[in-house]
Design a protein around this motif. Structure first.
Motif, PDB file in Angstrom:
ATOM      1  N   GLN A 131       0.860  -1.363  -0.040  1.00 28.78           N
ATOM      2  CA  GLN A 131      -0.092  -0.069  -0.195  1.00 28.78           C
ATOM      3  C   GLN A 131       0.774   1.268  -0.057  1.00 28.78           C
ATOM      4  O   GLN A 131       0.276   2.508  -0.240  1.00 28.78           O
ATOM      5  CB  GLN A 131      -0.823   0.001   1.055  1.00 28.78           C
ATOM      6  CG  GLN A 131      -0.385  -0.132   2.336  1.00 28.78           C
ATOM      7  CD  GLN A 131      -1.345  -0.445   3.674  1.00 28.78           C
ATOM      8  OE1 GLN A 131      -2.345  -0.881   3.370  1.00 28.78           O
ATOM      9  NE2 GLN A 131      -0.924  -0.486   4.761  1.00 28.78           N
ATOM     10  N   GLU A 132       2.137   1.084   0.308  1.00 31.09           N
ATOM     11  CA  GLU A 132       2.996   2.160   0.343  1.00 31.09           C
ATOM     12  C   GLU A 132       3.574   2.461  -1.033  1.00 31.09           C
ATOM     13  O   GLU A 132       4.272   3.482  -1.481  1.00 31.09           O
ATOM     14  CB  GLU A 132       3.984   2.109   1.104  1.00 31.09           C
ATOM     15  CG  GLU A 132       3.757   1.985   2.891  1.00 31.09           C
ATOM     16  CD  GLU A 132       4.768   1.703   3.552  1.00 31.09           C
ATOM     17  OE1 GLU A 132       5.921   1.853   3.258  1.00 31.09           O
ATOM     18  OE2 GLU A 132       4.365   0.870   4.638  1.00 31.09           O
ATOM     19  N   LEU A 133       3.466   1.580  -2.024  1.00 31.44           N
ATOM     20  CA  LEU A 133       4.000   1.577  -3.357  1.00 31.44           C
ATOM     21  C   LEU A 133       2.862   2.054  -4.388  1.00 31.44           C
ATOM     22  O   LEU A 133       1.638   2.190  -4.359  1.00 31.44           O
ATOM     23  CB  LEU A 133       4.374   0.249  -3.769  1.00 31.44           C
ATOM     24  CG  LEU A 133       5.393  -0.426  -3.152  1.00 31.44           C
ATOM     25  CD1 LEU A 133       5.823  -1.704  -3.764  1.00 31.44           C
ATOM     26  CD2 LEU A 133       6.890   0.393  -2.908  1.00 31.44           C
ATOM     27  N   SER A 134       3.551   2.823  -5.271  1.00 31.69           N
ATOM     28  CA  SER A 134       2.450   3.165  -6.434  1.00 31.69           C
ATOM     29  C   SER A 134       2.091   2.178  -7.414  1.00 31.69           C
ATOM     30  O   SER A 134       2.660   0.946  -7.261  1.00 31.69           O
ATOM     31  CB  SER A 134       3.196   4.290  -7.337  1.00 31.69           C
ATOM     32  OG  SER A 134       4.148   3.362  -8.306  1.00 31.69           O
ATOM     33  N   LYS A 135       0.993   2.092  -8.101  1.00 34.23           N
ATOM     34  CA  LYS A 135       0.555   1.337  -8.954  1.00 34.23           C
ATOM     35  C   LYS A 135       1.691   0.570  -9.771  1.00 34.23           C
ATOM     36  O   LYS A 135       1.472  -0.656  -9.892  1.00 34.23           O
ATOM     37  CB  LYS A 135      -0.714   1.646  -9.589  1.00 34.23           C
ATOM     38  CG  LYS A 135      -1.753   0.759  -9.863  1.00 34.23           C
ATOM     39  CD  LYS A 135      -2.881   1.569 -10.668  1.00 34.23           C
ATOM     40  CE  LYS A 135      -4.018   0.445 -10.953  1.00 34.23           C
ATOM     41  NZ  LYS A 135      -5.198   1.022 -11.593  1.00 34.23           N
ATOM     42  N   GLY A 136       2.291   1.528 -10.491  1.00 36.94           N
ATOM     43  CA  GLY A 136       3.299   1.002 -11.228  1.00 36.94           C
ATOM     44  C   GLY A 136       4.487   0.284 -10.503  1.00 36.94           C
ATOM     45  O   GLY A 136       4.874  -1.243 -11.080  1.00 36.94           O
ATOM     46  N   GLN A 137       4.697   0.599  -9.577  1.00 30.77           N
ATOM     47  CA  GLN A 137       5.648  -0.117  -8.684  1.00 30.77           C
ATOM     48  C   GLN A 137       5.165  -1.520  -8.062  1.00 30.77           C
ATOM     49  O   GLN A 137       5.928  -2.500  -8.242  1.00 30.77           O
ATOM     50  CB  GLN A 137       6.329   0.759  -7.321  1.00 30.77           C
ATOM     51  CG  GLN A 137       6.802   1.953  -7.833  1.00 30.77           C
ATOM     52  CD  GLN A 137       7.018   2.655  -6.412  1.00 30.77           C
ATOM     53  OE1 GLN A 137       6.185   3.056  -5.693  1.00 30.77           O
ATOM     54  NE2 GLN A 137       8.299   3.747  -6.485  1.00 30.77           N
ATOM     55  N   ALA A 138       4.081  -1.553  -7.853  1.00 30.57           N
ATOM     56  CA  ALA A 138       3.288  -2.832  -7.354  1.00 30.57           C
ATOM     57  C   ALA A 138       3.222  -3.755  -8.670  1.00 30.57           C
ATOM     58  O   ALA A 138       3.381  -4.879  -8.347  1.00 30.57           O
ATOM     59  CB  ALA A 138       1.767  -2.305  -6.918  1.00 30.57           C
ATOM     60  N   GLN A 139       3.271  -3.135  -9.737  1.00 32.19           N
ATOM     61  CA  GLN A 139       3.014  -4.034 -11.019  1.00 32.19           C
ATOM     62  C   GLN A 139       4.482  -4.770 -11.170  1.00 32.19           C
ATOM     63  O   GLN A 139       4.738  -5.736 -11.564  1.00 32.19           O
ATOM     64  CB  GLN A 139       3.016  -3.358 -12.313  1.00 32.19           C
ATOM     65  CG  GLN A 139       1.534  -2.717 -12.205  1.00 32.19           C
ATOM     66  CD  GLN A 139       0.653  -3.691 -13.261  1.00 32.19           C
ATOM     67  OE1 GLN A 139       0.717  -4.609 -13.174  1.00 32.19           O
ATOM     68  NE2 GLN A 139      -0.189  -2.669 -13.835  1.00 32.19           N
ATOM     69  N   LYS A 140       5.819  -4.102 -10.818  1.00 28.65           N
ATOM     70  CA  LYS A 140       7.048  -4.637 -10.804  1.00 28.65           C
ATOM     71  C   LYS A 140       7.142  -5.923 -10.024  1.00 28.65           C
ATOM     72  O   LYS A 140       7.543  -6.886 -10.480  1.00 28.65           O
ATOM     73  CB  LYS A 140       8.066  -3.688 -10.481  1.00 28.65           C
ATOM     74  CG  LYS A 140       8.581  -2.792 -11.987  1.00 28.65           C
ATOM     75  CD  LYS A 140       9.690  -1.940 -11.093  1.00 28.65           C
ATOM     76  CE  LYS A 140      10.124  -1.233 -12.267  1.00 28.65           C
ATOM     77  NZ  LYS A 140      11.322  -0.142 -11.759  1.00 28.65           N
ATOM     78  N   ILE A 141       6.525  -5.815  -8.642  1.00 28.48           N
ATOM     79  CA  ILE A 141       6.470  -7.044  -7.850  1.00 28.48           C
ATOM     80  C   ILE A 141       5.684  -8.167  -8.632  1.00 28.48           C
ATOM     81  O   ILE A 141       5.973  -9.282  -8.651  1.00 28.48           O
ATOM     82  CB  ILE A 141       5.923  -6.534  -6.413  1.00 28.48           C
ATOM     83  CG1 ILE A 141       6.632  -5.479  -5.966  1.00 28.48           C
ATOM     84  CG2 ILE A 141       5.716  -7.564  -5.316  1.00 28.48           C
ATOM     85  CD1 ILE A 141       7.923  -5.402  -5.554  1.00 28.48           C
ATOM     86  N   GLN A 142       4.575  -7.740  -8.961  1.00 32.41           N
ATOM     87  CA  GLN A 142       3.436  -8.506  -9.711  1.00 32.41           C
ATOM     88  C   GLN A 142       4.631  -9.424 -10.851  1.00 32.41           C
ATOM     89  O   GLN A 142       4.336 -10.624 -10.738  1.00 32.41           O
ATOM     90  CB  GLN A 142       2.672  -8.055 -10.333  1.00 32.41           C
ATOM     91  CG  GLN A 142       1.381  -8.859 -10.425  1.00 32.41           C
ATOM     92  CD  GLN A 142       0.499  -8.883  -9.606  1.00 32.41           C
ATOM     93  OE1 GLN A 142      -0.386  -7.815  -9.096  1.00 32.41           O
ATOM     94  NE2 GLN A 142      -0.225  -9.964  -9.153  1.00 32.41           N
ATOM     95  N   PHE A 143       5.167  -8.545 -11.493  1.00 33.05           N
ATOM     96  CA  PHE A 143       6.091  -9.486 -12.572  1.00 33.05           C
ATOM     97  C   PHE A 143       6.947 -10.262 -11.916  1.00 33.05           C
ATOM     98  O   PHE A 143       7.093 -11.456 -12.561  1.00 33.05           O
ATOM     99  CB  PHE A 143       6.652  -8.392 -13.444  1.00 33.05           C
ATOM    100  CG  PHE A 143       7.635  -9.049 -14.421  1.00 33.05           C
ATOM    101  CD1 PHE A 143       7.158  -9.413 -15.614  1.00 33.05           C
ATOM    102  CD2 PHE A 143       8.973  -8.810 -14.358  1.00 33.05           C
ATOM    103  CE1 PHE A 143       7.940  -9.949 -16.484  1.00 33.05           C
ATOM    104  CE2 PHE A 143       9.817  -9.667 -15.271  1.00 33.05           C
ATOM    105  CZ  PHE A 143       9.295  -9.754 -16.436  1.00 33.05           C
TER     106      PHE A 143
END
Lengths: 312, 434
Positions: A131-143
């Motif tokens: 929840q502290e990351l931006s949407k794009g940042q979270a996408q990297k984690i998802q990848f």
């Protein structure tokens, strides 16, 4: 080329609604396979069947020649269209947990996680919460979560939605790199133009039916019909006008849409089986300076629309 | 580590680390103990409230009846007359005035209480009793009956209850059994409601976070569901243990500081009001301990374990299925009825029917029906339930647990991927066929 994944005559109904009707696809090993079609065509249902999230009513799926079983989840990496992670869990713990669910042991998982965090330059996120990351940042984690267990088959549903252009390119390069290392990749998207140049095989799905599949260049050759865009700076107006009249009688001529720096005359000419491009070019040379001459290759989008119309 | 234990561990850690869990765990014993202390303090305060009651007795029969107590002072103003007495009672704002007509022996309508506030029920009963007793005595004397002889003729018996193998039981033993069973049943209900809800919220959370599709492409819905229930249960047990520890420490500390008798606090709960009288009498405590020793303890512990676990699992799988069917917590309301109804029914049947007649038809039937059996049977077990009934009831419970899990994971499989639709019962029934 042998197929890594083969889905044979898959049908799936939800009550009255038919999501998939006798759909078969064959994904060659080491290819990038585009599963294309508009929203609601049944792409996601097919992917969920491949991931054993839902069971097909009919048909069967084989991976590397063996019918799908529970242990195959370790061979598949899936990034769903609905991206999601535990919001209040720390990034590092989350990555390790999801990797362990895919069968990695903890030591190996944390080694690989470190590698990927360094590679994508996000090492300092380890103790942050999603929840502290931006949407794009979270996408990297998802990848990272999707690829960390080094699956044979990677499935990306709407791969680049949510990434900004820079990150989309970064991820694209990583995916191509994974392919080099032997992974097979399925892209599923309704934005056909976004993956067109990446795919070497495609399947088009519309209203729960497969309408077309095969190697992308073969399909395009099938749909190419000797059409050219031409841009010419006319010097002899009168002669050009009469030439244009003759041309329109022979070929299908229309205004073309492309950008040039000057105010050239822009035409699209469908020659069909009559005449060759060389002939055409030499005729135009007589009336002025040709600055643009390109064969029009049908886009997947065009092919899709054309096929849907033909099937009606 | 196996997939299931991974899920259990994550759920446990996620629950326990949650801020509201921490706050609930450490604050609620404080709040509970604080409330109990406050209430018992207020009760004491209320009891210490002194009142003065003015008596105007025109019949002159009751001079000896109204004796001052710690709480009540009686002021006999018969000689001053009604008017003066009334004025005084009003000016001094006394509790009230009791007027006794001189025809009290013959008339039913000869007693009146005057007061600005209506008197408490206890007070009215007390006054009526006093006057009834006195009138009765008067009448007996008028009939020539010696009150001393009458008093001596009174008998007191108590029935010894013994079964054919010679085990004695008594009213006290029945009371202890009811307390045991009732406590266990009540505990189970609380546990189901609190932690079942937690399971449901955790399912909904995964749906709203949209992580569910990632998870479900790695594990089976059945594993995920079971892992959630078990992980949450462990968190619940942790919380319970901490509550009991903190609660007992606090009670001991508070009672030693303020001198509040902790057992007085149990007055708050009407069910255990008798505990107070009991604890003040050492012989009774011994008797209770004796009774507890006589209970079929092994059977109780095993029964408690089976029904607690079985009942909790049965209900939390329903909770999980509900969580899977909806998008957010507000939509869960319509599905709460099937959970709350049988729980309530079980508690009512337990407290009214089982305690009244542990082996009656109603109690027996409800201790066999799966949704109510965990609570009702838990309450019945201390009263020696026939083995065949337990066998049927446990079999049914296990079967319906398996059934609900199957049903639940079916709903789960479909429901977790359904977004944006507010489901109805009809819709969910359709999902079963997917």
């Amino acid at each position: 080329m042998t197929a890594l994944l083969e889905a044979v005559e898959i049908s799936k109904r939800f009550g009255e609604f038919t999501a998939l009707n006798n759909v078969s696809i064959s994904v060659p090993k080491g290819s990038i396979f585009g599963l294309l079609g508009p929203n609601g065509a049944g792409k996601t249902t097919l992917i969920r069947i491949i991931n054993q999230i839902t069971m097909p009513d009919q048909g069967n799926v084989t991976l590397d020649g063996a019918p799908l079983e529970q242990h195959h989840i370790q061979d598949i990496g899936y990034m769903p269209e609905e991206r999601g992670l535990y919001k209040s869990m720390k990034v590092g713990e989350q990555v390790l947990y999801l990797a362990q669910l895919k069968g990695l042991d903890k030591k190996e998982a944390s080694k690989r996680a470190k590698y990927w965090f360094d590679k994508l330059d996000i090492g300092d996120w380890w103790n942050k919460k999603i929840q502290e990351l931006s949407k794009g940042q979270a996408q990297k984690i998802q990848f990272i979560v999707t690829i960390m267990h080094q699956p044979k088959l990677l499935i990306f549903d709407e791969p680049f939605s949510g990434f900004d252009p820079i990150n989309a390119n970064l991820i694209k390069d990583e995916i191509l790199q994974l392919r080099e290392e032997g992974a097979t990749i399925i892209f599923s998207t309704h934005r056909m133009e976004s993956v067109e140049e990446l795919c070497d095989h495609i399947a088009l799905i519309n209203k729960s039916q497969k309408i077309l599949d095969g190697e992308i260049n073969a399909i395009k050759r099938q749909y190419q019909n000797n059409t050219f865009d031409i841009g010419v700076k006319v010097t002899d107006e009168v002669a050009y006008k009469s030439f244009l009249g003759d041309l329109s009688n022979t070929y299908n001529v229309s205004k073309a849409q492309f950008k040039t720096l000057g105010n050239e005359e822009k035409l699209r000419i469908e020659m069909g089986s009559k005449g060759s491009p060389n002939e055409l070019l030499s005729k135009f040379k007589l009336f002025g300076q040709v600055s643009h001459f390109v064969e029009v290759i049908p886009s997947v989008n065009d092919i899709f629309i054309q096929t849907v119309n033909q099937n009606k | 580590m196996s997939i299931l234990s991974l899920i259990i561990r994550r759920e446990y850690v996620a629950r326990v680390r949650n801020k509201s869990f921490l706050i609930m765990t450490f604050l609620s014993p404080l709040i509970a103990v604080g409330m109990i202390s406050l209430i018992s303090y207020l009760t004491q305060l209320n009891g210490e409230d002194k009142r003065t009651v003015v008596i105007v007795d025109d019949s002159r029969l009751f001079d000896t009846v109204f004796v001052n107590t710690d709480q009540t002072t009686y002021l006999d103003l018969t000689k001053e007359g009604m008017e003066t007495a009334k004025k005084l009672a009003k000016d001094e704002s006394y509790y009230g005035l009791i007027y006794i007509n001189k025809d009290v022996k013959t008339s039913d309508n000869a007693l009146t209480f005057y007061g600005d506030e209506s008197p408490s029920y206890d007070f009215i009963t007390d006054i009526e009793k006093k006057i009834e007793k006195k009138l009765e005595n008067e009448r007996l004397i008028a009939q020539g009956i010696d009150l001393v002889i009458l008093e001596n003729a009174k008998a007191s018996v108590s029935l010894n209850v013994e079964n054919f193998s010679g085990e004695q039981s008594s009213k006290m033993s029945n009371w202890v059994k009811a307390a045991f069973g009732g406590g266990a049943g009540y505990l189970l209900m609380m546990f189901i409601i609190i932690y079942g809800n937690m399971v449901m919220r955790s399912v909904i959370e995964e749906k709203t976070n949209r992580i569910i599709e990632v998870i479900i492409s790695s594990v089976k819905p059945f594993q995920l569901m079971l892992g959630k229930i078990l992980g949450t249960t462990l968190a619940g047990i942790t919380q319970f243990v901490i509550w009991v520890l903190i609660g007992s420490i606090l009670l001991v500390v508070l009672s030693s500081i303020f001198g509040i008798d902790p057992s007085a606090a149990s007055e708050v709960n009407p069910l255990s009001s008798q505990v107070k009288d009991i604890s003040s009498d050492p012989s009774l405590v011994v008797e209770i301990l004796e009774e507890i020793k006589k209970l079929p303890l092994l059977q109780l512990v095993i029964g408690f374990f089976i029904y607690f676990v079985g009942g909790y699992f049965l209900y939390s799988s329903i909770y999980a299925a509900i969580g899977a069917a909806v998008d957010n917590e507000t939509d869960t309301q319509q599905f709460m009825l099937p959970i709350i109804m049988p729980l309530m029914l079980a508690i009512y049947v337990g407290f009214f029917s089982v305690i009244d007649n542990p082996h009656g038809t109603v109690a027996t039937i409800f201790s066999i029906i799966p949704l109510t059996s965990p609570i009702v049977m838990l309450m019945r077990i201390p009263f020696d339930v026939p083995g065949w009934q337990i066998a049927i009831s446990v079999t049914l419970l296990i079967l319906s647990f398996v059934g609900t899990v199957w049903f639940g994971s079916k709903i789960y499989r479909v429901g977790i991927l359904m977004y944006g639709k507010k489901p109805t019962y009809k819709e969910i029934f359709k999902w079963l066929k997917y």
